[in-house]
Design a protein around this motif. Structure first.
Motif, short mmCIF file in Angstrom:
data_model
loop_
_atom_site.label_atom_id
_atom_site.label_comp_id
_atom_site.label_asym_id
_atom_site.label_seq_id
_atom_site.Cartn_x
_atom_site.Cartn_y
_atom_site.Cartn_z
N TYR A 148 6.86 -3.30 -1.28
CA TYR A 148 5.46 -3.53 -0.90
C TYR A 148 4.47 -2.87 -1.87
O TYR A 148 3.27 -3.07 -1.76
CB TYR A 148 5.19 -3.00 0.51
CG TYR A 148 5.78 -3.86 1.58
CD1 TYR A 148 5.05 -4.90 2.14
CD2 TYR A 148 7.07 -3.66 2.05
CE1 TYR A 148 5.59 -5.71 3.13
CE2 TYR A 148 7.63 -4.46 3.03
CZ TYR A 148 6.87 -5.48 3.57
OH TYR A 148 7.42 -6.28 4.54
N ALA A 195 0.98 -4.32 -4.66
CA ALA A 195 0.57 -5.64 -4.16
C ALA A 195 -0.82 -5.98 -4.70
O ALA A 195 -1.68 -5.10 -4.84
CB ALA A 195 0.55 -5.63 -2.64
N SER A 255 1.13 -1.96 2.06
CA SER A 255 1.19 -1.62 0.64
C SER A 255 0.64 -0.21 0.39
O SER A 255 1.16 0.53 -0.45
CB SER A 255 0.47 -2.65 -0.22
OG SER A 255 -0.92 -2.63 -0.02
#
Length: 73
Positions: free
Chosen positions: A11, A14, A21
């Motif tokens: 994540y 991003a 994130s």
């Protein structure tokens, strides 16, 4: 088995910043985070005691559920 940390790092970086994130970014910079753990209670306890960057533990629960789906449990 992939650790929770390894999963969460997917994540990072991003293009669109989301709670997930940002959580991943904070965990990346937390050098004490249990990086090799796949144990819910160990990680949850760690975040409750040391994760001042996570204001709502429901975000961890959301990430944990995504982790379980990812590893097929």
């Amino acid at each position: 088995m992939k650790s929770f940390y390894q999963f969460l790092m997917t994540y990072r970086n991003a293009l669109k910043k989301t709670e997930m994130s940002l959580f991943a970014e904070n965990v990346f910079y937390d050098h004490g985070f249990p990086k090799n753990s796949s144990d819910y209670h160990e990680i949850s306890d760690y975040l409750e005691m040391n994760g001042d960057y996570i204001l709502d533990m429901s975000l961890f629960d959301e990430a944990w559920n995504a982790y379980l789906q990812n590893i097929g449990k």
